[in-house]
Design an enzyme around this catalytic site. Structure first.
Site, PDB file in Angstrom:
ATOM      1  N   SER A  74       0.806  -1.221   0.000  1.00  0.00           N
ATOM      2  CA  SER A  74       0.000   0.000   0.000  1.00  0.00           C
ATOM      3  C   SER A  74       0.838   1.269   0.000  1.00  0.00           C
ATOM      4  O   SER A  74       0.297   2.362  -0.160  1.00  0.00           O
ATOM      5  CB  SER A  74      -0.940   0.007   1.207  1.00  0.00           C
ATOM      6  OG  SER A  74      -0.202   0.030   2.417  1.00  0.00           O
TER       7      SER A  74
ATOM      8  N   LYS B 239      -6.079   4.717   8.156  1.00  0.00           N
ATOM      9  CA  LYS B 239      -4.953   5.488   7.627  1.00  0.00           C
ATOM     10  C   LYS B 239      -5.299   6.980   7.555  1.00  0.00           C
ATOM     11  O   LYS B 239      -4.486   7.838   7.936  1.00  0.00           O
ATOM     12  CB  LYS B 239      -4.567   4.961   6.249  1.00  0.00           C
ATOM     13  CG  LYS B 239      -3.946   3.573   6.298  1.00  0.00           C
ATOM     14  CD  LYS B 239      -3.658   3.027   4.907  1.00  0.00           C
ATOM     15  CE  LYS B 239      -2.982   1.666   4.992  1.00  0.00           C
ATOM     16  NZ  LYS B 239      -2.725   1.077   3.662  1.00  0.00           N
TER      17      LYS B 239
END
Length: 809
Positions: free
Chosen positions: A658, A701
């Site tokens: 990611s 996140k």
């Protein structure tokens, strides 16, 4: 999307795209009291159909494996379905173990209709009690005593008459038979008196010789009689035994006949009772106190009667109170709790056993029905899995100790008769266990042919939302909680979407849902009903109890110990995002990612991988990054750079791809010597064509970087760049959504790496023309110029080496 659209600067997401909010006005009820219980299992149609199929099909090997993550309520649902199915099925038979009089170490198994096993055990117990009264009464009766005295008298009379004949014969010959403590002796007579040894010596030799000849003849005759005494004694013992048999047969005949008649329809019981009758008649002394044994009273022995325990019935499986087929859940499935065991008792310092100490296992109790086991618990117990497979393959249960099964002990033990097995086994476990067993255990797919896979989430549509509300009402009533009003139910629905990490889906993780309901009920205190604020407080308090580590990381970022910039510009530096999970609590952690470039041979060095901190997925992302770099910028010439990438201040393992979008931006920034805005954090993976792909943990996140920015001070310029494919997964916290609504924070979707470059640099990324040339001044053009410069330097360096001179530009 055309090339011109690709070059536009991405627009931030609207507030309504950041989270789904359930309008309480949608609910057509005031509280959960107004809702009926949910009759069906929410969102598990596929799994339920598989379970019902596995339960319904009666073929070998069609056992079930129910798979899914923990907390889905799999065990409860399986029990409910099995209970419904089992209720309409026939109740299985009882099983008993009885003594094997021919081979005591091989107890016999007897099968009886449900409920008759208990009756059989009781009847045999009553029979033994009757015999304990009837047999002593028969052996103590006047008739038995008279006949016993006659046998005794006959024995003594025969013995005495034989001795009397010898005595009379001796008297006639002037010899007397004398009884002594040591036996019998013969002595000469004179005038009717025994001659002492001195007088005997005075006799002439002829007289002495005549006496000795007579004594020798009499001794021989006496020896013949004495040798026959044991034979007479044995005949007497046999007569007494026969007398006892006749008396015992008469005493027990009526009682045993009644039991035989009651179980005449069961051949195994009839056969067993015949053997019992013979054994009781043969060992009638077992029903008498030892001191009352006729043989002992006669001095002819103390009897060898078998203990009365041999006549007991060990009721191994009792289905007398079972309605339908049994549904058994074994919480501790080790080797012996599954297949049964043979216990031992201490007797005079030794361990002994018999058929009454045979204990049933879970397979015995579930025989004819269903057995539910947790797969991980089975695998944790030594040899339990092998034992389960063995009995399912053989379709019969063999009870033996683990030591005997492994040939580790050589002592003689019991070998109980095998019991036929007809059971449906349901294993419950996670998906990883199922796939590993299917791949590495050849017997597993043959024995467990049906898989019931539980869904972790369901689509968020109107029908499912209504059923979700019914599920909340059902759980509230089951847990005896305060009713939840419509605002509370709406907030629970939103939380269900957050648990699913998807604004278009709802989580079916029942344990997490129940925990929130219980805690909301607690925070409601004395309120008549639970409202949205109580649910929100429960959610916040769950986070507060678990976020000590997250808070410490945020504090260290604020203090400058962990370096994270939230404003300004830097070349080759970008804020990446990762997710940490500790004790079931997930949170986002920003990390600084930096890149350096120099002349080289086209290598992109992942420092995390070099020091063995990078996982396989992270290394894959870096390799894809290198492939993208070469395919876009160096199709017609070697990639002449050496680059290094690193997560700064990372002291643990790094995995996942990611961060590959952020790493690509940092690397291109270093190549183009163009600074990146530090007020953004970036997440997303890229493919070899530069497209930004979806990642996991997007909510955590975004919230992780938002918390850092809030501590540093929100400026309205900060935000997070996420893959456009992750927009549907957004279920952000209310404070994040509120900050976006006030214009203090942004969430921007990305489709390609050029979107990210355009936004982070404030300069167009640039699209190539038909000749593959990027517009001057764009980021991509600067990258190409830098790489061309590296390529020229590399060629010059190679040429100088060939000429033997130093390299020059």
């Amino acid at each position: 999307m055309n090339l011109k659209e690709k070059n536009r600067q991405p627009e931030p997401l609207a507030v309504e795209q950041l989270a789904w909010r359930c309008d309480p006005a949608w609910c057509d009820f005031e509280t959960t009291h107004d809702l009926a219980d949910l009759e069906n299992v929410l969102g598990q149609a596929r799994a339920l159909e598989a379970i019902r199929f596995g339960v319904g099909i009666r073929r070998d090997g069609f056992n079930l494996f129910v798979l899914g993550p923990p907390g889905m309520g799999k065990r409860t649902i399986v029990r409910q379905v099995l209970a419904e199915q089992a209720h309409g099925e026939s109740t299985p038979d009882d099983w008993c173990y009885v003594h094997n009089f021919q081979q005591p170490y091989k107890p016999r198994a007897i099968r009886l209709k449900a409920g008759r096993g208990r009756a059989f055990q009781s009847d045999i117990k009553e029979l033994v009690e009757d015999l304990r009264a009837a047999i002593p009464a028969a052996l103590e009766s006047d008739e038995f005593g008279q006949r016993l005295e006659e046998i005794k008298h006959d024995f003594e009379q025969q013995h005495n008459e034989s001795l009397e004949r010898v005595s009379q014969s001796a008297e006639q010959q002037g010899i007397r038979l004398i009884r002594t403590p040591g036996g019998f002796a013969l002595a000469p007579l004179r005038d009717g008196e025994v001659i002492d040894p001195e007088e005997f010596e005075k006799l002439s030799e002829d007289e002495q010789k005549q006496v000795q000849e007579k004594v020798s003849a009499l001794q021989e005759e006496l020896q013949k009689i004495l040798r026959r005494v044991p034979e007479w004694r044995k005949e007497t013992v046999d007569k007494i035994k026969q007398l006892k048999r006749e008396a015992a047969q008469f005493a027990i005949g009526h009682s045993i006949a009644q039991v035989k008649q009651k179980y005449a329809d069961v051949p195994e019981v009839a056969e067993y009772l015949n053997v019992v009758e013979s054994d009781v008649v043969e060992h009638a002394d077992a029903f008498l106190p030892a001191e009352d044994s006729p043989l002992k009273m006669l001095g002819l022995g103390d009897g060898d009667g078998a203990p009365l325990r041999d006549y007991e019935v060990n009721l191994l499986v009792d289905n007398g109170d079972t309605q339908g087929a049994p549904v058994v859940y074994e919480d501790f499935p080790n080797y012996h709790t599954l297949i049964g065991r043979v216990d031992h008792r201490s007797q005079m310092g030794s361990l002994v056993t018999d058929f009454t100490l045979i204990k049933a296992g879970a397979l015995h109790r579930a025989n004819g029905g269903y057995l539910i086991l947790e797969m991980v618990k089975v695998l944790k117990q030594p040899y339990a899995w092998e034992a389960l497979k063995r009995v399912l393959s053989a379709r019969q249960i063999k009870i033996e100790s683990l030591g005997e099964a492994l040939s580790l002990v050589g002592t003689v033990s019991l070998e109980p008769e095998l019991i036929p097995l007809d059971v449906k086994v349901v294993l419950i476990g996670d998906r990883l266990l199922y796939y590993l067993l299917h791949a590495y255990d050849a017997e597993f797919p043959e024995l467990f042919k049906v898989a019931a896979d539980f869904e972790e989430e369901i689509p968020r549509n109107e029908e499912n939302c209504r059923q979700y509300a019914q599920l909340v009402a059902t759980l509230v009533r089951r847990e005896e909680l305060k009713p939840f009003d419509r605002t509370a139910v709406a907030r629970v629905l939103e939380h269900g979407a957050r648990l699913a990490d998807d604004s278009e889906r709802l989580s079916t993780h029942l344990h997490s849902l129940c925990d929130v309901l219980r805690e909301a009920d607690f925070w409601a205190g004395d309120a008549a009903a639970v409202s949205a604020e109580h649910v929100q407080r429960a959610i916040e308090q769950r986070v507060y109890r678990s976020d000590r580590v997250r808070t410490r990381i945020q504090e260290e970022i604020e203090r400058g110990t962990i370096l994270i910039d939230t404003e300004g510009r830097q070349v080759g530096q970008v804020n990446g995002l990762s997710v940490m999970e500790l004790g079931g609590f997930r949170f986002g952690r920003p990390s600084r990612i930096t890149a350096n470039v120099r002349l080289g041979k086209g290598e992109v060095v992942d420092i995390e991988r070099e020091v063995e901190l990078g996982g396989a997925l992270h290394s894959k992302g870096v390799l894809i990054l290198g492939s993208f770099l070469a395919s876009r910028y160096s199709r017609e010439q070697p990639l002449s750079l050496a680059a290094s990438l690193v997560f700064e201040q990372s002291y643990g393992p790094v995995d996942g791809d990611s961060a590959s979008t952020a790493e690509t931006c940092a690397l291109l920034s270093a190549l183009a010597e163009t600074p990146l805005m530090q007020n953004f954090a970036v997440t997303g993976s890229i493919n070899q064509h530069g497209q930004v792909q979806a990642i996991g943990g997007v909510n955590e996140k975004i919230e992780g970087f938002f918390d850092v920015c809030r501590r540093h001070g929100l400026t309205g310029e900060q935000g997070v760049l996420i893959p456009a494919a992750n927009v549907k997964h957004l279920m952000l916290r209310q404070d994040v959504v509120a900050a976006v609504e006030r214009g203090e924070f942004r969430v921007v979707p990305l489709h390609t790496i050029d979107d990210a470059l355009t936004l982070l640099t404030g300069t167009p990324a640039g699209e190539p023309d038909e000749k593959g040339v990027y517009p001057a001044g764009t980021v991509n053009a600067r990258v190409m110029e830098r790489l061309d410069h590296f390529a020229r330097l590399r060629r010059q360096y190679a040429e100088s080496l060939q000429k033997g001179g130093p390299p020059h530009e």
